[in-house]
Design an enzyme around this catalytic site. Structure first.
Site, PDB file in Angstrom:
ATOM      1  N   GLY A  36       0.836  -1.206   0.000  1.00 52.77           N
ATOM      2  CA  GLY A  36       0.000   0.000   0.000  1.00 52.77           C
ATOM      3  C   GLY A  36       0.868   1.253   0.000  1.00 52.77           C
ATOM      4  CB  SER A  77      -3.814  -9.171  -4.418  1.00 50.87           C
ATOM      5  OG  SER A  77      -3.171  -7.978  -4.780  1.00 50.87           O
ATOM      6  CE1 TYR A 141      -5.480 -12.414  -3.845  1.00 52.77           C
ATOM      7  CE2 TYR A 141      -6.500 -12.886  -5.971  1.00 52.77           C
ATOM      8  CZ  TYR A 141      -6.415 -12.119  -4.820  1.00 52.77           C
ATOM      9  OH  TYR A 141      -7.260 -11.057  -4.650  1.00 52.77           O
ATOM     10  CG  HIS A 189      -3.921  -5.894 -12.299  1.00 49.22           C
ATOM     11  ND1 HIS A 189      -3.326  -5.554 -11.118  1.00 49.22           N
ATOM     12  CD2 HIS A 189      -4.558  -7.066 -12.070  1.00 49.22           C
ATOM     13  CE1 HIS A 189      -3.603  -6.468 -10.205  1.00 49.22           C
ATOM     14  NE2 HIS A 189      -4.345  -7.403 -10.766  1.00 49.22           N
ATOM     15  N   GLY A 284      -2.812 -20.533 -16.160  1.00 50.41           N
ATOM     16  CA  GLY A 284      -3.881 -20.352 -15.173  1.00 50.41           C
ATOM     17  C   GLY A 284      -4.945 -19.347 -15.576  1.00 50.41           C
TER      18      GLY A 284
HETATM   19  N1  UDP Z   1      -3.329  -9.679 -20.039  1.00 48.76           N
HETATM   20  C1  UDP Z   1      -2.661  -9.552 -21.236  1.00 48.76           C
HETATM   21  N2  UDP Z   1      -1.506  -8.828 -21.231  1.00 48.76           N
HETATM   22  C2  UDP Z   1      -0.986  -8.230 -20.125  1.00 48.76           C
HETATM   23  C3  UDP Z   1      -1.689  -8.363 -18.913  1.00 48.76           C
HETATM   24  C4  UDP Z   1      -2.861  -9.101 -18.905  1.00 48.76           C
HETATM   25  O1  UDP Z   1      -3.069 -10.084 -22.276  1.00 48.76           O
HETATM   26  O2  UDP Z   1       0.087  -7.602 -20.230  1.00 48.76           O
HETATM   27  C5  UDP Z   1      -4.599 -10.417 -20.022  1.00 48.76           C
HETATM   28  C6  UDP Z   1      -4.648 -11.589 -19.047  1.00 48.76           C
HETATM   29  O3  UDP Z   1      -4.187 -12.769 -19.670  1.00 48.76           O
HETATM   30  C7  UDP Z   1      -6.149 -11.649 -18.714  1.00 48.76           C
HETATM   31  C8  UDP Z   1      -6.615 -10.192 -18.842  1.00 48.76           C
HETATM   32  O4  UDP Z   1      -5.602  -9.522 -19.590  1.00 48.76           O
HETATM   33  O5  UDP Z   1      -6.825 -12.414 -19.690  1.00 48.76           O
HETATM   34  C9  UDP Z   1      -6.769  -9.498 -17.512  1.00 48.76           C
HETATM   35  O6  UDP Z   1      -5.577  -9.743 -16.763  1.00 48.76           O
HETATM   36  P1  UDP Z   1      -5.284  -9.034 -15.378  1.00 48.76           P
HETATM   37  O7  UDP Z   1      -3.934  -9.489 -14.917  1.00 48.76           O
HETATM   38  O8  UDP Z   1      -5.502  -7.552 -15.519  1.00 48.76           O
HETATM   39  O9  UDP Z   1      -6.430  -9.570 -14.417  1.00 48.76           O
HETATM   40  P2  UDP Z   1      -6.865 -11.078 -14.012  1.00 48.76           P
HETATM   41  O10 UDP Z   1      -7.974 -11.446 -14.969  1.00 48.76           O
HETATM   42  O11 UDP Z   1      -5.663 -11.955 -14.107  1.00 48.76           O
HETATM   43  O12 UDP Z   1      -7.371 -10.911 -12.629  1.00 48.76           O
END
Ligand code: UDP
Length: 326
Positions: A36, A77, A141, A189, A284
């Site tokens: 944080g 997370s 997680y 993300h 995953g």
């Molecule tokens: N993703 C992607 N490229 C990136 C980051 C994420 O293609 O550089 C994809 C990831 O495979 C997922 C979606 O974007 O399908 C959202 O990923 P994020 O990590 O934001 O959230 P999650 O769904 O894992 O909680």
């Protein structure tokens, strides 16, 4: 009486504290500032720097404050990190929650709103996902969050704890004031990573696989604005404070967007070409995660106010391009 927010310096925690204070609540924040940010803590919240695994510290906060309800965000997370360092996740998330619950019971505080995740479902058996669908996490997680939910359910049976677990889908966006937004280190993300391209700190965005069984081959997610998540916590706390029963709710908008759709929308919002490269799948990642939010709507009276993905990306962009905090 006050609301105690462990993890109130994190992304969703800090936005919830802003909404709580704006709606007239008295708020105390606990955070160890490991992930944080001190700048994210609302200036009107009373801040206690420390760790929820430290029983003496947590007891001290409950002794100083008159707490009616806890809204608990304090956790690690990062899905990837949870797979390479699982015990860190059991230690901080599961053990931390255990100590927090022990201290709550010792001080006769028996209401908790809990930050859970769509990751508890693992590979969903259907979409939209309902809360009663099987919870079979595919990463550590998600498993720690499911374990924490179970811990609260057993504690309810034994001690009458009342809990609401909120299973978030993909949180995004930033506070309308422009004072706080999404800042993870490392960032994993999709939306903040995309925005790093027009900001000049990343050359291209990687698409993690375009061979999924979806219309454009990329993964579909249900993106929800962080302020809508924050509002759901407030409704959940009020539900418990007015004698409502324990429950579990999904929080999303009930509609999915593919990785390509999100990138295209970010191009439109930022006016930048945002180059992309397709890379192998991230392990995953389920192809499609979309929430059914019927239950939160019926029981809490909650629904997302932001349902337009370009509005959500604009809010993130507004913060990222103006902040000097990250
Ligand atoms: N993703 C992607 N490229 C990136 C980051 C994420 O293609 O550089 C994809 C990831 O495979 C997922 C979606 O974007 O399908 C959202 O990923 P994020 O990590 O934001 O959230 P999650 O769904 O894992 O909680």
């Amino acid at each position: 009486m006050a609301i105690l927010v462990p993890g109130g310096a994190g992304y969703i925690g800090s936005h919830t504290v802003y909404e709580l204070i704006d709606s007239g609540e008295d708020v105390a924040v606990i955070d160890n500032l490991e992930t944080g940010h001190e700048w994210a803590i609302h200036p009107k919240a009373r801040f206690y720097k420390g760790d929820i695994r430290d029983r003496a510290f947590v007891d001290g906060v409950f002794e100083k404050e008159d707490i009616e309800c806890v809204i608990h965000f304090a956790a690690n997370s990062l899905v990837g990190e949870s797979m390479t360092d699982p015990l860190k996740y059991y230690e901080n998330n599961v053990h931390g929650t255990q100590v927090l619950l022990q201290s709550m019971l010792a001080h006769d505080v028996k209401k908790i709103v809990f930050s859970s995740t769509a990751a508890v479902y693992g590979e969903p058996v259907r979409t939209p996902i309902e809360e009663s669908d099987p919870a079979c996490p595919t990463n550590t997680y998600g498993d720690t969050k499911l374990t924490m939910e179970k811990m609260m359910a057993w504690t309810e049976k034994a001690h009458g704890l009342k809990y609401i677990s909120l299973r978030y889908f993909n949180a995004c966006g930033a506070h309308i004031s422009g004072r706080i937004g999404e800042a993870h280190n490392p960032e994993t993300h999709l939306i903040p990573l995309i925005l790093q391209v027009p900001l000049g700190s990343r050359e291209f965005i990687s698409i993690y696989g375009d061979d999924y069984d979806t219309p454009d081959g990329t993964c579909i997610r249900d993106y929800i604005h962080v302020t809508d998540l924050a509002d759901a916590h407030i409704l959940a706390a009020r539900h418990l404070n007015s004698g409502g029963e324990s429950n579990i709710f999904n929080l999303g908008i009930g509609k999915g967007f593919s990785v390509r759709e999100v990138i295209d929308c970010a191009r439109y919002v930022t006016g930048h070409p945002i180059p992309e490269k397709t890379t192998p799948r991230r392990s995953g990642d389920p192809a499609r995660l979309i929430a059914s939010c019927k239950k939160a709507n019926e029981v809490l009276g909650w629904s997302a106010k932001h349902t337009d993905i370009s509005q959500m990306i604009s809010s993130a962009w507004n913060w990222h391009r103006n902040t000097d905090l990250i």
